[in-house]
Design a protein around this motif. Structure first.
Motif, PDB file in Angstrom:
ATOM      1  N   UNK A 275       0.830  -1.197   0.000  1.00 58.86           N
ATOM      2  CA  UNK A 275       0.000   0.000   0.000  1.00 58.86           C
ATOM      3  C   UNK A 275       0.864   1.246   0.000  1.00 58.86           C
ATOM      4  N   UNK A 276       0.240   2.392   0.213  1.00 56.58           N
ATOM      5  CA  UNK A 276       0.977   3.656   0.215  1.00 56.58           C
ATOM      6  C   UNK A 276       0.582   4.496   1.416  1.00 56.58           C
ATOM      7  N   UNK A 277       1.544   5.291   1.877  1.00 51.23           N
ATOM      8  CA  UNK A 277       1.318   6.284   2.920  1.00 51.23           C
ATOM      9  C   UNK A 277       1.542   7.641   2.278  1.00 51.23           C
ATOM     10  N   UNK A 278       0.740   8.631   2.670  1.00 51.61           N
ATOM     11  CA  UNK A 278       0.829   9.979   2.108  1.00 51.61           C
ATOM     12  C   UNK A 278       0.848  10.971   3.262  1.00 51.61           C
ATOM     13  N   UNK A 279       1.736  11.973   3.152  1.00 51.15           N
ATOM     14  CA  UNK A 279       1.802  13.014   4.182  1.00 51.15           C
ATOM     15  C   UNK A 279       2.116  14.358   3.521  1.00 51.15           C
ATOM     16  N   UNK A 280       1.882  15.421   4.272  1.00 51.11           N
ATOM     17  CA  UNK A 280       2.199  16.775   3.852  1.00 51.11           C
ATOM     18  C   UNK A 280       3.699  16.983   4.035  1.00 51.11           C
TER      19      UNK A 280
END
Length: 69
Positions: free
Chosen positions: A34-39
């Motif tokens: 899966x993927x993780x997304x952050x600012x």
């Protein structure tokens, strides 16, 4: 559901983000694919986690223009 700590992930930012005033997100691949997304401006802030299927569906929507104004 347990999540890999954000500090243990390898984050990357698109080359398209250069010169846009820092309005960027970073993406990391999770151990399960899966993927993780952050600012990118708040690396210690919240992280969104997506399954592989969710990420594939999101990318398909981007490519198909579903989020264009």
């Amino acid at each position: 559901m347990s999540h890999t700590p954000a500090t243990a992930l390898v984050w990357r930012k698109s080359t398209y983000s250069a010169g846009n005033g820092g309005e960027c997100v970073e993406v990391a691949t999770l151990p399960d694919g899966g993927r993780a997304v952050r600012d990118s401006k708040d690396p210690d802030g919240p992280v969104l986690h997506f399954t592989t299927a969710e990420w594939i569906a999101f990318l398909a929507g981007v490519r198909n223009g579903e989020f264009d104004d």
